[in-house]
Write a protein that holds these residues in place. Sequence first.
Motif, short mmCIF file in Angstrom:
data_model
loop_
_atom_site.label_atom_id
_atom_site.label_comp_id
_atom_site.label_asym_id
_atom_site.label_seq_id
_atom_site.Cartn_x
_atom_site.Cartn_y
_atom_site.Cartn_z
N MET A 15 0.84 -1.21 0.00
CA MET A 15 0.00 0.00 0.00
C MET A 15 0.87 1.25 0.00
SD MET A 15 -3.27 -0.20 0.20
CE MET A 15 -4.28 -1.62 -0.05
N LEU A 16 1.96 1.20 0.79
CA LEU A 16 2.84 2.37 0.91
C LEU A 16 3.55 2.66 -0.41
CD1 LEU A 16 4.17 1.49 4.45
CD2 LEU A 16 3.09 3.67 3.87
N MET A 17 4.01 1.59 -1.08
CA MET A 17 4.68 1.82 -2.37
C MET A 17 3.72 2.47 -3.35
SD MET A 17 7.43 -1.18 -3.01
CE MET A 17 6.34 -2.57 -3.15
N ASN A 18 2.47 1.98 -3.39
CA ASN A 18 1.46 2.58 -4.27
C ASN A 18 1.22 4.04 -3.94
OD1 ASN A 18 0.13 1.22 -6.38
ND2 ASN A 18 -0.56 -0.32 -4.91
N ALA A 19 1.13 4.33 -2.62
CA ALA A 19 0.85 5.71 -2.18
C ALA A 19 1.98 6.64 -2.59
CB ALA A 19 0.64 5.76 -0.67
N VAL A 20 3.25 6.15 -2.51
CA VAL A 20 4.39 6.99 -2.92
C VAL A 20 4.35 7.23 -4.41
CG1 VAL A 20 6.91 7.11 -3.08
CG2 VAL A 20 5.85 6.28 -0.98
N VAL A 21 4.09 6.16 -5.18
CA VAL A 21 4.05 6.29 -6.64
C VAL A 21 2.98 7.30 -7.06
CG1 VAL A 21 3.47 5.02 -8.77
CG2 VAL A 21 5.01 3.99 -7.09
N GLU A 22 1.84 7.31 -6.32
CA GLU A 22 0.72 8.19 -6.70
C GLU A 22 0.86 9.62 -6.17
OE1 GLU A 22 -2.82 6.18 -5.43
OE2 GLU A 22 -2.59 4.64 -6.98
N ALA A 23 1.71 9.83 -5.13
CA ALA A 23 1.77 11.16 -4.50
C ALA A 23 2.55 12.16 -5.34
CB ALA A 23 2.39 11.04 -3.11
N GLU A 24 2.02 13.37 -5.41
CA GLU A 24 2.68 14.44 -6.16
C GLU A 24 3.97 14.84 -5.42
OE1 GLU A 24 1.17 18.67 -7.49
OE2 GLU A 24 -0.37 17.12 -7.66
N VAL A 40 13.48 -10.33 -2.64
CA VAL A 40 14.78 -9.63 -2.71
C VAL A 40 15.37 -9.81 -4.11
CG1 VAL A 40 17.16 -9.61 -1.81
CG2 VAL A 40 15.22 -9.80 -0.23
N GLY A 41 15.80 -8.68 -4.70
CA GLY A 41 16.39 -8.71 -6.05
C GLY A 41 15.37 -8.38 -7.14
N GLN A 42 14.07 -8.45 -6.81
CA GLN A 42 13.03 -8.15 -7.81
C GLN A 42 12.85 -6.64 -7.95
OE1 GLN A 42 9.17 -9.95 -7.58
NE2 GLN A 42 9.97 -11.81 -6.68
N ASP A 43 12.34 -6.19 -9.08
CA ASP A 43 11.98 -4.79 -9.25
C ASP A 43 10.69 -4.54 -8.45
OD1 ASP A 43 12.58 -2.34 -11.22
OD2 ASP A 43 10.41 -2.53 -10.93
N VAL A 44 10.59 -3.38 -7.76
CA VAL A 44 9.38 -3.12 -6.96
C VAL A 44 8.13 -3.10 -7.83
CG1 VAL A 44 10.47 -1.88 -5.04
CG2 VAL A 44 9.77 -0.62 -7.05
N GLY A 45 8.27 -2.67 -9.09
CA GLY A 45 7.13 -2.63 -10.00
C GLY A 45 6.53 -4.01 -10.22
N ALA A 46 7.40 -5.05 -10.20
CA ALA A 46 6.91 -6.41 -10.41
C ALA A 46 6.03 -6.83 -9.23
CB ALA A 46 8.10 -7.37 -10.55
N VAL A 47 6.43 -6.44 -8.02
CA VAL A 47 5.65 -6.78 -6.81
C VAL A 47 4.30 -6.04 -6.84
CG1 VAL A 47 5.61 -6.54 -4.29
CG2 VAL A 47 7.68 -7.33 -5.44
N LEU A 48 4.32 -4.82 -7.37
CA LEU A 48 3.08 -4.02 -7.42
C LEU A 48 2.22 -4.35 -8.64
CD1 LEU A 48 4.37 -0.46 -6.46
CD2 LEU A 48 3.00 -1.99 -5.08
N GLY A 49 2.78 -5.14 -9.55
CA GLY A 49 2.05 -5.44 -10.78
C GLY A 49 1.99 -4.24 -11.70
N LEU A 50 2.99 -3.35 -11.63
CA LEU A 50 2.98 -2.12 -12.42
C LEU A 50 4.00 -2.12 -13.55
CD1 LEU A 50 2.79 0.62 -9.62
CD2 LEU A 50 0.94 -0.15 -11.10
N GLY A 51 4.70 -3.24 -13.73
CA GLY A 51 5.80 -3.24 -14.70
C GLY A 51 7.05 -2.67 -14.06
#
Length: 265
Positions: A15-24, A40-51
């Motif tokens: 939730m926090l990663m999403n909130a940071v990505v969305e915050a101005e 560990v080692g994965q791109d954060v976008g992969a965990v969020l399903g955002l690419g």
Amino acid sequence: MKIGIVGCAGRMGRMLMNAVVEAEGCTLSGGTERPGSPQVGQDVGAVLGLGKLNAVISDTPSTLFAASDAVIDFSAPAATVAHAALAAEMGKILIVGTTGLSKEDEARLAEAAKSATIVYAPNFSVGVNLLMALTERAAAILGDDYDIEIVEMHHHHKVDSPSGTALGLGRSAAKGRAVALDSVWRKSRDGLVGARPKGEIGFATLRGGDVVGDHTVMFASEGERVELTHKASSRAVFAKGAVRAALWAKEQKPGLYSMRDVLGL
Ligand code: NAD
């Protein structure tokens, strides 16, 4: 502002990663997970399903702190204490939402806050912080003739009890009555046998399903009852509040602050 998330694959971490990505005005500087975690080692976008977001999940918190202006920590007490020491060493902002910290853990946060700007809150939702301010005022106005009981319910994964928020509400009620919570906290977990002791503040804990967080403070006297209730239906409110706290902390001197400070309540 560059913000990193420790424990980023957890329920709140995502939730926090999403909130940071969305915050101005905010960019995600990366995340950490426990050594040995599959993320560990994965791109954060992969965990969020955002690419791909070009920020990698590491197991080395010092690397994340070095790359960030602020780090948000909703993980576990032992990890949070270590992160507070790191924030002090590196002069960074740390936003702490982890609950279940002992008195010793809290003393370490206070020590770290001599050189780091730390916002520590058992609950980062605006509504709950308003509830805390209302609880303090109600306890002061209603006085000793009203018994105070606090009821909370959370999902079945939650490990600490009563919730950090329930304890925060207890502290607010005790403050309204100009006493310390420890001196009036009824710690019996087995329910009451016999009459209710006057002046004590009792806590009742319910656990089940996917409940995000319900809290009610009851003021009961002979003849009437006042109930103040907050119900969270999405964890996003805690994440948005934590990002708001990080942006606020940027303008503050080192010290230990609460979400009520952030909101001016
Ligand atoms: P969770 O178990 O889903 O997530 C915790 C994450 O932290 C896990 O992914 C775990 O692997 C990670 N972690 C643990 N130790 C670590 C370490 N040393 N380094 C890196 N990562 C580590 O739990 P959750 O539901 O997300 O809750 C986390 C905490 O936040 C709990 O204490 C909870 O009570 C609290 N919480 C606070 C608020 C608030 O507003 N303050 C709101 C919700 C939850």
